[in-house]
Write a protein that holds these residues in place. Structure first.
Motif, PDB file in Angstrom:
ATOM      1  N   ARG A  32       1.001  -1.298  -0.046  1.00 45.48           N
ATOM      2  CA  ARG A  32      -0.037  -0.237  -0.374  1.00 45.48           C
ATOM      3  C   ARG A  32       0.561   1.341   0.251  1.00 45.48           C
ATOM      4  NH1 ARG A  32      -3.312  -1.256   4.811  1.00 45.48           N
ATOM      5  NH2 ARG A  32      -2.533  -2.572   5.424  1.00 45.48           N
ATOM      6  N   LEU A  33       2.156   1.507  -0.875  1.00 42.83           N
ATOM      7  CA  LEU A  33       3.359   2.401  -0.994  1.00 42.83           C
ATOM      8  C   LEU A  33       1.847   3.267  -1.429  1.00 42.83           C
ATOM      9  CD1 LEU A  33       5.548   0.420  -2.401  1.00 42.83           C
ATOM     10  CD2 LEU A  33       4.814   1.291  -0.063  1.00 42.83           C
ATOM     11  N   HIS A  34       2.625   5.002  -1.115  1.00 44.37           N
ATOM     12  CA  HIS A  34       1.797   5.956  -1.769  1.00 44.37           C
ATOM     13  C   HIS A  34       3.635   7.158  -1.345  1.00 44.37           C
ATOM     14  CE1 HIS A  34       0.903   6.973   2.546  1.00 44.37           C
ATOM     15  NE2 HIS A  34       0.610   5.984   2.936  1.00 44.37           N
ATOM     16  N   PRO A  35       2.827   8.087  -1.897  1.00 47.43           N
ATOM     17  CA  PRO A  35       3.634   8.975  -2.036  1.00 47.43           C
ATOM     18  C   PRO A  35       4.055   9.278  -0.206  1.00 47.43           C
ATOM     19  CG  PRO A  35       2.888   9.801  -3.414  1.00 47.43           C
ATOM     20  CD  PRO A  35       1.796   8.362  -3.034  1.00 47.43           C
ATOM     21  N   GLY A  36       5.201   9.996  -0.453  1.00 48.01           N
ATOM     22  CA  GLY A  36       5.698  10.341   1.445  1.00 48.01           C
ATOM     23  C   GLY A  36       6.230   9.562   2.063  1.00 48.01           C
ATOM     24  N   MET A  37       5.586   7.744   1.404  1.00 46.92           N
ATOM     25  CA  MET A  37       6.875   7.403   2.284  1.00 46.92           C
ATOM     26  C   MET A  37       7.901   6.547   1.940  1.00 46.92           C
ATOM     27  SD  MET A  37       3.415   4.092   2.190  1.00 46.92           S
ATOM     28  CE  MET A  37       3.983   2.730   3.226  1.00 46.92           C
ATOM     29  N   LYS A  38       9.129   6.149   3.032  1.00 45.48           N
ATOM     30  CA  LYS A  38       9.758   5.859   2.845  1.00 45.48           C
ATOM     31  C   LYS A  38      11.000   4.617   2.671  1.00 45.48           C
ATOM     32  CE  LYS A  38      14.499   7.817   3.737  1.00 45.48           C
ATOM     33  NZ  LYS A  38      15.408   9.271   4.884  1.00 45.48           N
ATOM     34  N   GLN A  39      11.653   4.318   2.101  1.00 46.13           N
ATOM     35  CA  GLN A  39      11.326   2.476   1.945  1.00 46.13           C
ATOM     36  C   GLN A  39      13.311   2.583   2.484  1.00 46.13           C
ATOM     37  OE1 GLN A  39      10.939   0.612  -0.952  1.00 46.13           O
ATOM     38  NE2 GLN A  39      12.193  -1.339  -0.821  1.00 46.13           N
ATOM     39  N   LEU A  40      13.947   1.473   3.141  1.00 46.51           N
ATOM     40  CA  LEU A  40      15.268   1.330   2.749  1.00 46.51           C
ATOM     41  C   LEU A  40      15.656  -0.154   2.400  1.00 46.51           C
ATOM     42  CD1 LEU A  40      18.036   1.321   4.336  1.00 46.51           C
ATOM     43  CD2 LEU A  40      17.681   1.092   6.653  1.00 46.51           C
ATOM     44  N   ASP A  41      16.194  -0.218   1.592  1.00 48.55           N
ATOM     45  CA  ASP A  41      16.382  -1.795   0.688  1.00 48.55           C
ATOM     46  C   ASP A  41      17.430  -2.072   1.345  1.00 48.55           C
ATOM     47  OD1 ASP A  41      15.897  -3.677  -1.134  1.00 48.55           O
ATOM     48  OD2 ASP A  41      16.114  -2.848  -2.299  1.00 48.55           O
ATOM     49  N   LEU A  42      17.855  -3.291   1.706  1.00 50.06           N
ATOM     50  CA  LEU A  42      19.346  -3.555   2.366  1.00 50.06           C
ATOM     51  C   LEU A  42      19.856  -5.128   1.310  1.00 50.06           C
ATOM     52  CD1 LEU A  42      18.707  -4.156   6.308  1.00 50.06           C
ATOM     53  CD2 LEU A  42      20.132  -1.919   4.847  1.00 50.06           C
ATOM     54  N   GLN A  55       9.265   5.598  -9.009  1.00 50.32           N
ATOM     55  CA  GLN A  55       8.788   5.746 -10.140  1.00 50.32           C
ATOM     56  C   GLN A  55       6.628   5.984  -9.967  1.00 50.32           C
ATOM     57  OE1 GLN A  55       8.941   3.241 -13.276  1.00 50.32           O
ATOM     58  NE2 GLN A  55       9.056   5.501 -15.005  1.00 50.32           N
ATOM     59  N   LYS A  56       6.672   4.465  -9.416  1.00 46.52           N
ATOM     60  CA  LYS A  56       5.284   4.138  -9.620  1.00 46.52           C
ATOM     61  C   LYS A  56       4.030   4.455  -9.141  1.00 46.52           C
ATOM     62  CE  LYS A  56       2.088   0.431 -10.145  1.00 46.52           C
ATOM     63  NZ  LYS A  56       1.502  -1.495 -10.608  1.00 46.52           N
ATOM     64  N   TYR A  57       4.983   4.409  -7.563  1.00 48.00           N
ATOM     65  CA  TYR A  57       4.397   4.711  -5.987  1.00 48.00           C
ATOM     66  C   TYR A  57       4.961   6.713  -5.761  1.00 48.00           C
ATOM     67  CZ  TYR A  57       2.795   0.264  -6.301  1.00 48.00           C
ATOM     68  OH  TYR A  57       2.139  -0.591  -6.912  1.00 48.00           O
ATOM     69  N   GLY A  58       5.922   6.923  -6.094  1.00 44.30           N
ATOM     70  CA  GLY A  58       6.161   8.059  -5.717  1.00 44.30           C
ATOM     71  C   GLY A  58       7.149   8.099  -4.215  1.00 44.30           C
ATOM     72  N   ILE A  59       7.576   6.839  -4.299  1.00 44.45           N
ATOM     73  CA  ILE A  59       8.302   7.085  -2.918  1.00 44.45           C
ATOM     74  C   ILE A  59       9.941   8.023  -2.690  1.00 44.45           C
ATOM     75  CG2 ILE A  59       6.327   5.224  -2.168  1.00 44.45           C
ATOM     76  CD1 ILE A  59       9.378   2.979  -1.997  1.00 44.45           C
ATOM     77  N   SER A  60       9.865   7.287  -2.423  1.00 45.99           N
ATOM     78  CA  SER A  60      11.891   7.716  -1.702  1.00 45.99           C
ATOM     79  C   SER A  60      12.161   7.044  -1.415  1.00 45.99           C
ATOM     80  CB  SER A  60      12.143   9.547  -0.762  1.00 45.99           C
ATOM     81  OG  SER A  60      11.936   9.346   0.669  1.00 45.99           O
ATOM     82  N   GLY A  61      13.617   6.766  -1.447  1.00 47.76           N
ATOM     83  CA  GLY A  61      14.175   5.996  -0.591  1.00 47.76           C
ATOM     84  C   GLY A  61      16.007   5.391  -0.471  1.00 47.76           C
ATOM     85  N   VAL A  62      16.518   4.454   0.143  1.00 50.50           N
ATOM     86  CA  VAL A  62      17.998   4.644   0.854  1.00 50.50           C
ATOM     87  C   VAL A  62      17.958   3.187  -0.033  1.00 50.50           C
ATOM     88  CG1 VAL A  62      19.874   4.273   2.590  1.00 50.50           C
ATOM     89  CG2 VAL A  62      18.009   6.090   2.577  1.00 50.50           C
ATOM     90  N   GLY A  63      18.901   2.953  -1.440  1.00 53.37           N
ATOM     91  CA  GLY A  63      19.643   1.113  -1.304  1.00 53.37           C
ATOM     92  C   GLY A  63      21.062   1.025  -0.525  1.00 53.37           C
ATOM     93  N   VAL A  64      20.881   0.127  -0.509  1.00 53.02           N
ATOM     94  CA  VAL A  64      22.767  -0.569   0.225  1.00 53.02           C
ATOM     95  C   VAL A  64      22.877  -1.747  -0.355  1.00 53.02           C
ATOM     96  CG1 VAL A  64      23.985  -0.817   2.469  1.00 53.02           C
ATOM     97  CG2 VAL A  64      21.803   1.172   2.443  1.00 53.02           C
ATOM     98  N   ASP A  65      24.199  -1.328  -0.629  1.00 50.91           N
ATOM     99  CA  ASP A  65      24.609  -2.414  -0.966  1.00 50.91           C
ATOM    100  C   ASP A  65      26.572  -2.629  -1.188  1.00 50.91           C
ATOM    101  OD1 ASP A  65      23.327  -5.446  -2.935  1.00 50.91           O
ATOM    102  OD2 ASP A  65      25.469  -4.766  -3.438  1.00 50.91           O
ATOM    103  N   ILE A  66      26.699  -3.506  -1.243  1.00 56.52           N
ATOM    104  CA  ILE A  66      28.229  -3.711  -1.060  1.00 56.52           C
ATOM    105  C   ILE A  66      29.275  -3.701  -2.808  1.00 56.52           C
ATOM    106  CG2 ILE A  66      28.437  -6.302  -1.255  1.00 56.52           C
ATOM    107  CD1 ILE A  66      30.331  -6.216   1.505  1.00 56.52           C
ATOM    108  N   ASN A 105       9.181   3.533   6.368  1.00 51.82           N
ATOM    109  CA  ASN A 105       7.964   2.527   5.919  1.00 51.82           C
ATOM    110  C   ASN A 105       8.130   1.570   6.029  1.00 51.82           C
ATOM    111  OD1 ASN A 105       7.206   6.352   5.324  1.00 51.82           O
ATOM    112  ND2 ASN A 105       6.054   5.656   6.805  1.00 51.82           N
ATOM    113  N   VAL A 106       8.919   0.873   4.890  1.00 53.74           N
ATOM    114  CA  VAL A 106       8.907   0.112   4.155  1.00 53.74           C
ATOM    115  C   VAL A 106      10.512  -0.737   4.464  1.00 53.74           C
ATOM    116  CG1 VAL A 106       9.026  -1.731   2.425  1.00 53.74           C
ATOM    117  CG2 VAL A 106       7.352  -0.412   2.776  1.00 53.74           C
ATOM    118  N   VAL A 107      10.814  -1.275   4.759  1.00 56.37           N
ATOM    119  CA  VAL A 107      12.433  -2.003   5.261  1.00 56.37           C
ATOM    120  C   VAL A 107      12.355  -3.474   4.513  1.00 56.37           C
ATOM    121  CG1 VAL A 107      14.343  -3.221   6.748  1.00 56.37           C
ATOM    122  CG2 VAL A 107      12.730  -0.464   7.690  1.00 56.37           C
TER     123      VAL A 107
END
Length: 131
Positions: A32-42, A55-66, A105-107
């Motif tokens: 149920r993503l929507h603009p203003g939500m933030k994701q951390l993708d480990l 792109q689709k839901y207007g969320i922002s976020g951080v991606g972490v990778d080695i 909001n999403v990890v």
């Protein structure tokens, strides 16, 4: 297997985990993503999930990778989808990333068998309660 092996063997893949594109987008609907939500993708890999959801839901976020190779591909994908300003990519060990998860909001951590003491395919969803 070495990191370099993964960078070579997955060089032609956009999604680096056991998800199809349809499943990836369905998961975004389930969250149920929507603009203003933030994701951390480990262990985000090339960050296809983060980029497509931005792109689709207007969320922002951080991606972490080695892998700097995967993160270079993630940055290019974010630019191609016009979401680069919404996303931040960090080169580092996602298993030791020090960010407090309550800032998101999403990890997510999908397909990274080495993170979390070997818990595979985990995704943690923190969705605000519906009013």
């Amino acid at each position: 297997m070495s990191l370099r092996f993964h960078e070579i063997s997955e060089s032609c893949h956009r999604i680096l985990n056991p998800f199809t594109e349809d499943q990836l987008m369905l998961l975004g609907e389930i969250c149920r993503l929507h603009p203003g939500m933030k994701q951390l993708d480990l262990a985000c890999g090339k960050a296809e999930m983060l980029c497509r959801w931005a792109q689709k839901y207007g969320i922002s976020g951080v991606g972490v990778d080695i892998s700097s190779v995967f993160l270079d591909a993630a940055k290019k994908r974010a630019e191609d989808l016009n979401v680069a300003k919404k996303l931040k990519f960090i080169n580092g060990d996602a298993g030791e990333y020090p960010q407090a998860t309550h800032d998101f909001n999403v990890v997510s951590c999908i397909g990274a068998t080495w993170i979390g003491n070997g818990l595979t395919g985990t995704i943690k969803l923190m969705i605000p309660a519906l009013k």
